[in-house]
Structures are given as C-alpha cells and as structure tokens.
Design an enzyme around this catalytic site. Structure first.
Site, PDB file in Angstrom:
ATOM      1  N   GLY A  18       2.886  -4.410   9.067  1.00  0.00           N
ATOM      2  CA  GLY A  18       2.839  -2.968   9.315  1.00  0.00           C
ATOM      3  C   GLY A  18       1.674  -2.243   8.693  1.00  0.00           C
ATOM      4  N   HIS A  42      -1.571   1.461  -4.263  1.00  0.00           N
ATOM      5  CA  HIS A  42      -1.973   2.857  -4.021  1.00  0.00           C
ATOM      6  C   HIS A  42      -1.107   3.861  -4.784  1.00  0.00           C
ATOM      7  CE1 HIS A  42      -4.110   1.680   0.017  1.00  0.00           C
ATOM      8  NE2 HIS A  42      -4.826   1.371  -1.051  1.00  0.00           N
ATOM      9  N   CYS A  62       1.518  17.280 -19.600  1.00  0.00           N
ATOM     10  CA  CYS A  62       1.724  15.946 -20.168  1.00  0.00           C
ATOM     11  C   CYS A  62       2.376  16.061 -21.551  1.00  0.00           C
ATOM     12  CB  CYS A  62       0.354  15.276 -20.280  1.00  0.00           C
ATOM     13  SG  CYS A  62       0.353  13.723 -21.189  1.00  0.00           S
ATOM     14  N   GLN A 106       0.852  -1.198   0.000  1.00  0.00           N
ATOM     15  CA  GLN A 106       0.000   0.000   0.000  1.00  0.00           C
ATOM     16  C   GLN A 106       0.884   1.244   0.000  1.00  0.00           C
ATOM     17  OE1 GLN A 106      -3.448  -0.598   3.018  1.00  0.00           O
ATOM     18  NE2 GLN A 106      -1.849  -2.037   3.623  1.00  0.00           N
ATOM     19  N   CYS A 157      -1.152  12.116 -15.943  1.00  0.00           N
ATOM     20  CA  CYS A 157      -1.888  13.171 -16.626  1.00  0.00           C
ATOM     21  C   CYS A 157      -3.360  13.129 -16.207  1.00  0.00           C
ATOM     22  CB  CYS A 157      -1.756  12.984 -18.135  1.00  0.00           C
ATOM     23  SG  CYS A 157      -2.777  14.136 -19.066  1.00  0.00           S
TER      24      CYS A 157
HETATM   25  C1  BJW Z   1       4.615  -1.066  12.632  1.00  0.00           C
HETATM   26  C2  BJW Z   1       5.833  -0.416  12.872  1.00  0.00           C
HETATM   27  C3  BJW Z   1       6.998  -1.213  12.886  1.00  0.00           C
HETATM   28  C4  BJW Z   1       4.288   1.077  12.917  1.00  0.00           C
HETATM   29  N1  BJW Z   1       6.882  -2.537  12.659  1.00  0.00           N
HETATM   30  N2  BJW Z   1       4.535  -2.360  12.423  1.00  0.00           N
HETATM   31  C5  BJW Z   1     -16.583   2.596   4.686  1.00  0.00           C
HETATM   32  C6  BJW Z   1     -16.395   1.228   4.801  1.00  0.00           C
HETATM   33  C7  BJW Z   1     -15.520   0.555   3.949  1.00  0.00           C
HETATM   34  C8  BJW Z   1     -14.814   1.246   2.968  1.00  0.00           C
HETATM   35  C9  BJW Z   1     -15.017   2.597   2.866  1.00  0.00           C
HETATM   36  C10 BJW Z   1     -15.887   3.259   3.699  1.00  0.00           C
HETATM   37  N3  BJW Z   1     -15.868   4.576   3.363  1.00  0.00           N
HETATM   38  C11 BJW Z   1     -14.985   4.753   2.347  1.00  0.00           C
HETATM   39  C12 BJW Z   1     -14.459   3.540   2.030  1.00  0.00           C
HETATM   40  C13 BJW Z   1     -13.455   3.247   0.998  1.00  0.00           C
HETATM   41  C14 BJW Z   1     -12.098   3.785   1.376  1.00  0.00           C
HETATM   42  C15 BJW Z   1     -11.751   3.342   2.794  1.00  0.00           C
HETATM   43  O1  BJW Z   1     -11.298   2.237   3.032  1.00  0.00           O
HETATM   44  N4  BJW Z   1     -11.918   4.192   3.762  1.00  0.00           N
HETATM   45  C16 BJW Z   1     -11.659   3.819   5.163  1.00  0.00           C
HETATM   46  C17 BJW Z   1     -10.807   4.882   5.825  1.00  0.00           C
HETATM   47  C18 BJW Z   1     -12.981   3.539   5.838  1.00  0.00           C
HETATM   48  N5  BJW Z   1     -11.161   3.219   0.418  1.00  0.00           N
HETATM   49  C19 BJW Z   1     -10.957   3.781  -0.768  1.00  0.00           C
HETATM   50  O2  BJW Z   1     -11.492   4.827  -1.091  1.00  0.00           O
HETATM   51  C20 BJW Z   1     -10.034   3.047  -1.723  1.00  0.00           C
HETATM   52  N6  BJW Z   1     -10.676   2.886  -2.957  1.00  0.00           N
HETATM   53  C21 BJW Z   1     -11.784   2.151  -3.106  1.00  0.00           C
HETATM   54  O3  BJW Z   1     -12.328   1.602  -2.171  1.00  0.00           O
HETATM   55  O4  BJW Z   1     -12.181   2.059  -4.394  1.00  0.00           O
HETATM   56  C22 BJW Z   1     -13.379   1.351  -4.655  1.00  0.00           C
HETATM   57  C23 BJW Z   1     -14.329   2.259  -5.376  1.00  0.00           C
HETATM   58  C24 BJW Z   1     -13.903   3.347  -6.061  1.00  0.00           C
HETATM   59  C25 BJW Z   1     -14.794   4.156  -6.721  1.00  0.00           C
HETATM   60  C26 BJW Z   1     -16.130   3.870  -6.656  1.00  0.00           C
HETATM   61  C27 BJW Z   1     -16.580   2.764  -5.966  1.00  0.00           C
HETATM   62  C28 BJW Z   1     -15.662   1.950  -5.328  1.00  0.00           C
HETATM   63  C29 BJW Z   1      -8.782   3.848  -1.990  1.00  0.00           C
HETATM   64  C30 BJW Z   1      -7.910   3.934  -0.783  1.00  0.00           C
HETATM   65  C31 BJW Z   1      -6.718   4.833  -1.062  1.00  0.00           C
HETATM   66  C32 BJW Z   1      -5.842   4.964   0.167  1.00  0.00           C
HETATM   67  N7  BJW Z   1      -4.906   5.981  -0.012  1.00  0.00           N
HETATM   68  C33 BJW Z   1      -3.979   6.300   1.054  1.00  0.00           C
HETATM   69  C34 BJW Z   1      -3.309   7.676   0.800  1.00  0.00           C
HETATM   70  C35 BJW Z   1      -2.578   7.758  -0.466  1.00  0.00           C
HETATM   71  C36 BJW Z   1      -1.146   7.441  -0.315  1.00  0.00           C
HETATM   72  C37 BJW Z   1      -0.340   8.552   0.277  1.00  0.00           C
HETATM   73  O5  BJW Z   1      -0.714   9.718   0.266  1.00  0.00           O
HETATM   74  O6  BJW Z   1       0.735   8.211   0.760  1.00  0.00           O
HETATM   75  O7  BJW Z   1      -3.013   5.260   1.200  1.00  0.00           O
HETATM   76  S1  BJW Z   1      -4.719   6.405   2.661  1.00  0.00           S
HETATM   77  C38 BJW Z   1      -3.355   5.782   3.528  1.00  0.00           C
HETATM   78  O8  BJW Z   1      -3.825   4.612   4.242  1.00  0.00           O
HETATM   79  C39 BJW Z   1      -2.353   5.307   2.485  1.00  0.00           C
HETATM   80  C40 BJW Z   1      -2.025   3.927   2.991  1.00  0.00           C
HETATM   81  O9  BJW Z   1      -1.543   3.111   1.934  1.00  0.00           O
HETATM   82  C41 BJW Z   1      -3.310   3.452   3.597  1.00  0.00           C
HETATM   83  C42 BJW Z   1      -3.159   2.328   4.578  1.00  0.00           C
HETATM   84  O10 BJW Z   1      -2.498   2.728   5.730  1.00  0.00           O
HETATM   85  P1  BJW Z   1      -1.492   1.729   6.441  1.00  0.00           P
HETATM   86  O11 BJW Z   1      -0.388   1.388   5.530  1.00  0.00           O
HETATM   87  O12 BJW Z   1      -2.238   0.614   7.047  1.00  0.00           O
HETATM   88  O13 BJW Z   1      -0.861   2.706   7.555  1.00  0.00           O
HETATM   89  P2  BJW Z   1      -1.365   3.061   9.046  1.00  0.00           P
HETATM   90  O14 BJW Z   1      -0.646   4.286   9.460  1.00  0.00           O
HETATM   91  O15 BJW Z   1      -2.821   3.064   9.143  1.00  0.00           O
HETATM   92  O16 BJW Z   1      -0.856   1.817   9.920  1.00  0.00           O
HETATM   93  C43 BJW Z   1       0.507   1.565  10.157  1.00  0.00           C
HETATM   94  C44 BJW Z   1       0.602   0.313  11.015  1.00  0.00           C
HETATM   95  O17 BJW Z   1       1.971  -0.024  11.166  1.00  0.00           O
HETATM   96  C45 BJW Z   1       0.042   0.500  12.438  1.00  0.00           C
HETATM   97  O18 BJW Z   1      -0.836  -0.588  12.723  1.00  0.00           O
HETATM   98  C46 BJW Z   1       1.282   0.457  13.345  1.00  0.00           C
HETATM   99  O19 BJW Z   1       1.039  -0.170  14.603  1.00  0.00           O
HETATM  100  C47 BJW Z   1       2.230  -0.367  12.502  1.00  0.00           C
HETATM  101  N8  BJW Z   1       3.665  -0.097  12.757  1.00  0.00           N
HETATM  102  N9  BJW Z   1       5.603   0.915  13.117  1.00  0.00           N
HETATM  103  C48 BJW Z   1       5.646  -3.076  12.496  1.00  0.00           C
HETATM  104  N10 BJW Z   1       8.238  -0.684  13.125  1.00  0.00           N
HETATM  105 ZN    ZN Z   2      -2.027  13.448 -21.182  1.00  0.00          ZN
END
Ligand code: BJW
Ligand code: ZN
Length: 227
Positions: A170, A105, A132, A87, A113
């Site tokens: 993680g 992601h 672009c 991710q 673009c």
């Molecule tokens: C360690 C450690 C160490 C620390 N060792 N561990 C309601 C219900 C269900 C779904 C939805 C809903 N409302 C909306 C949605 C959909 C939505 C969603 O899930 N929202 C939720 C918040 C509820 N999802 C989407 O929109 C996705 N698209 C989608 O569903 O499309 C379908 C669709 C599209 C169109 C029409 C119809 C359907 C897209 C999701 C995009 C996520 N983007 C992001 C940001 C962009 C990237 C960026 O800017 O960098 O991606 S959000 C952010 O969270 C990022 C990450 O990849 C993502 C996940 O986070 P992650 O990696 O889990 O990080 P953390 O910080 O949460 O956790 C870190 C963990 O590490 C912790 O547990 C620590 O304990 C641990 N840790 N140190 C081991 N040393």
């Molecule tokens: Zn273009």
C-alpha cells in the site's frame, strides 16, 4: 527467514484513513506540502496543528484491518524474523499486535519539542500554547515533514541489508528514501513483492506485483506462505 516489510497509507485505507495521493492529494484545499513541511508550519502553525489534531482524533474512530492482522500472523510464524517499517503515522500496526514497529515518518500520538527535541506521548489536542516539560520550548507534531531526515535510517538500512525477502504494502513509491528500498533489495538479488490496489509506476521494481485490496490479498498470501 528474514522478511522486511514496508507499509504505506494503502494498508490503513480499509480502516477508513485516507491515502495521500488520491482525491487530488489535497486536504480541505491545501496541498500536502502546505501542511507537511517545516516552512508550512512556520507560515501557518494554526492550520498545521489543526490538520494533525483532526488526524490524531481520527485514531480513536478507526480499527486495524485484516491486512494489519496478517502482518501479526506473519511475525508469529515459526522461522520468520520480521522487520516492520511503516511510513504511516497512525498506530494501527501496534494496535493489531505487532511487536516491533519502526515509524520512519513519526507518529501522530507523539509531540516533539521545537527547542530540545524531546518527544512525548500526546493524546490531547496540540497547539501553540503547549510547552515542553523539559525546557519550556514550543511543541510540534512529531512527524517527519518533507526536507527532514526520516527516523531510524541506520537501523532500517542494516535490516534491509540482511533481509531474504522484501515486501511493500500500500505505498505509491513516490516519497524518498522509502521509495528507494525496493531497488536496494533488488540489487541484493532478493525477491521483492508489491501488494497494491493496482499496478503502480513502481511495479517494474518488483519481482511480483499482487493487485487487490491488501485486506484480501495479504491474509491470503500469509496463509499460503511456507517460508
Ligand atoms: C492500497 C489500498 C488498499 C490504496 N490495498 N493498496 C526529488 C527526488 C527525490 C527525492 C526528493 C526530491 N525532492 C525532494 C525529495 C525528498 C523528499 C521526497 O521524496 N519528495 C518526493 C515527493 C519527490 N523526501 C523527503 O523530504 C524525506 N526526507 C528526506 O529525504 O531526508 C533526506 C534529507 C534531509 C535533509 C537534508 C538532506 C536530505 C522526508 C519525507 C517525509 C514524508 N512525509 C509524509 C507526510 C508526513 C506524514 C503525515 O502528515 O501523515 O509522509 S508525505 C506522505 O507520503 C506521508 C507518507 O508516509 C508518504 C508516503 O505515501 P504513501 O504511504 O506511499 O501513500 P500514497 O497515498 O502515496 O499511496 C498509497 C498507495 O496505496 C497507492 O499506491 C494506492 O494505490 C494504494 N492503496 N488503497 C492496497 N486497500
Ligand atoms: Zn524541550
């Protein structure tokens, strides 16, 4: 053995990249939704360009850690077929040496673009003036924002459908569809292992939860893994 690994921000934490949901989930006072949604970009493109430019710059200051390297060792292990889905938008898995990395992601080092969708390798700052080469359209970070469809969904689900072991490293398991993969694996009856600093709300979805820093726990697990 076919192993499916899903990584999240926690695997890059020991390299010095912040995770999303710690420190109140804010970036300079802005919620992640302000800088990681199409609506946020439309409302304040300058802020969003700046957010991703700073994070792209940060890639030059960080290095892969022992957890990234452990996944390279796992990929090289005789008899292992690894699918690595991240991710994360950083490039630390590639720089550690994994052969195939699926960035569901998007990637900080790519820009896309807004008109024709063509994606380019991008290492400089990105801004409203960039165009672009294909169609002259405006550019955006090639990042999957909330409400947008993650990349490679068909490939990911087909690899998940044939895996013998599921590992999550993680990730807090709060963002879908990635958050649903452990359940999909469990429904298939394969073992599911979570590596996280602490037990998460999602730990019940896993047959085993290994707590501690991924940089310590993952290399140890890989060393002892016999397939
Ligand atoms: C360690 C450690 C160490 C620390 N060792 N561990 C309601 C219900 C269900 C779904 C939805 C809903 N409302 C909306 C949605 C959909 C939505 C969603 O899930 N929202 C939720 C918040 C509820 N999802 C989407 O929109 C996705 N698209 C989608 O569903 O499309 C379908 C669709 C599209 C169109 C029409 C119809 C359907 C897209 C999701 C995009 C996520 N983007 C992001 C940001 C962009 C990237 C960026 O800017 O960098 O991606 S959000 C952010 O969270 C990022 C990450 O990849 C993502 C996940 O986070 P992650 O990696 O889990 O990080 P953390 O910080 O949460 O956790 C870190 C963990 O590490 C912790 O547990 C620590 O304990 C641990 N840790 N140190 C081991 N040393
Ligand atoms: Zn273009």
């Amino acid at each position: 053995m076919k192993i499916f690994v899903l990584t999240g921000a926690g695997i890059s934490a020991e390299s010095g990249i912040s995770t999303f949901r710690d420190a109140g989930g804010l970036w300079e006072g802005h919620a992640i939704e302000e800088v990681a949604t199409p609506e946020g970009f439309e409302a304040n493109p300058g802020l969003v360009y700046q957010f991703y430019n700073l994070r792209r710059d940060q890639l030059f200051e960080v290095e892969p850690n022992a957890a990234h390297r452990a996944l390279v060792e796992l990929e090289k292990r005789e008899g292992v077929e690894l699918t690595l889905v991240t991710q994360n938008v950083d490039d630390l898995h590639e720089r550690a040496g994994n052969r195939e990395v699926i960035h569901m992601h998007g990637e900080l080092r790519q820009a896309k673009c807004l008109v024709c969708g063509k994606s380019y390798r991008w290492s400089a700052d990105l801004g409203a003036g960039d165009r672009c080469e294909n169609c002259g359209g405006r550019m955006r970070p090639d990042i999957v924002w909330f409400g947008e469809m993650p990349y490679e969904m068909d490939l990911i689900e087909s690899r998940l459908g044939e895996a013998d072991l599921f590992i999550a490293v993680g990730t807090s398991g709060q963002v879908y569809p990635a958050a649903g993969y452990a359940d999909m694996a469990r429904r298939r009856g394969i073992p599911t292992i979570e590596f996280n600093l602490e037990p998460t709300d999602q730990s019940g979805r896993f047959s085993e939860s290994i707590c501690g820093k991924a940089g310590d726990t993952l290399p140890e697990w890989v060393r002892e893994f016999e397939g």
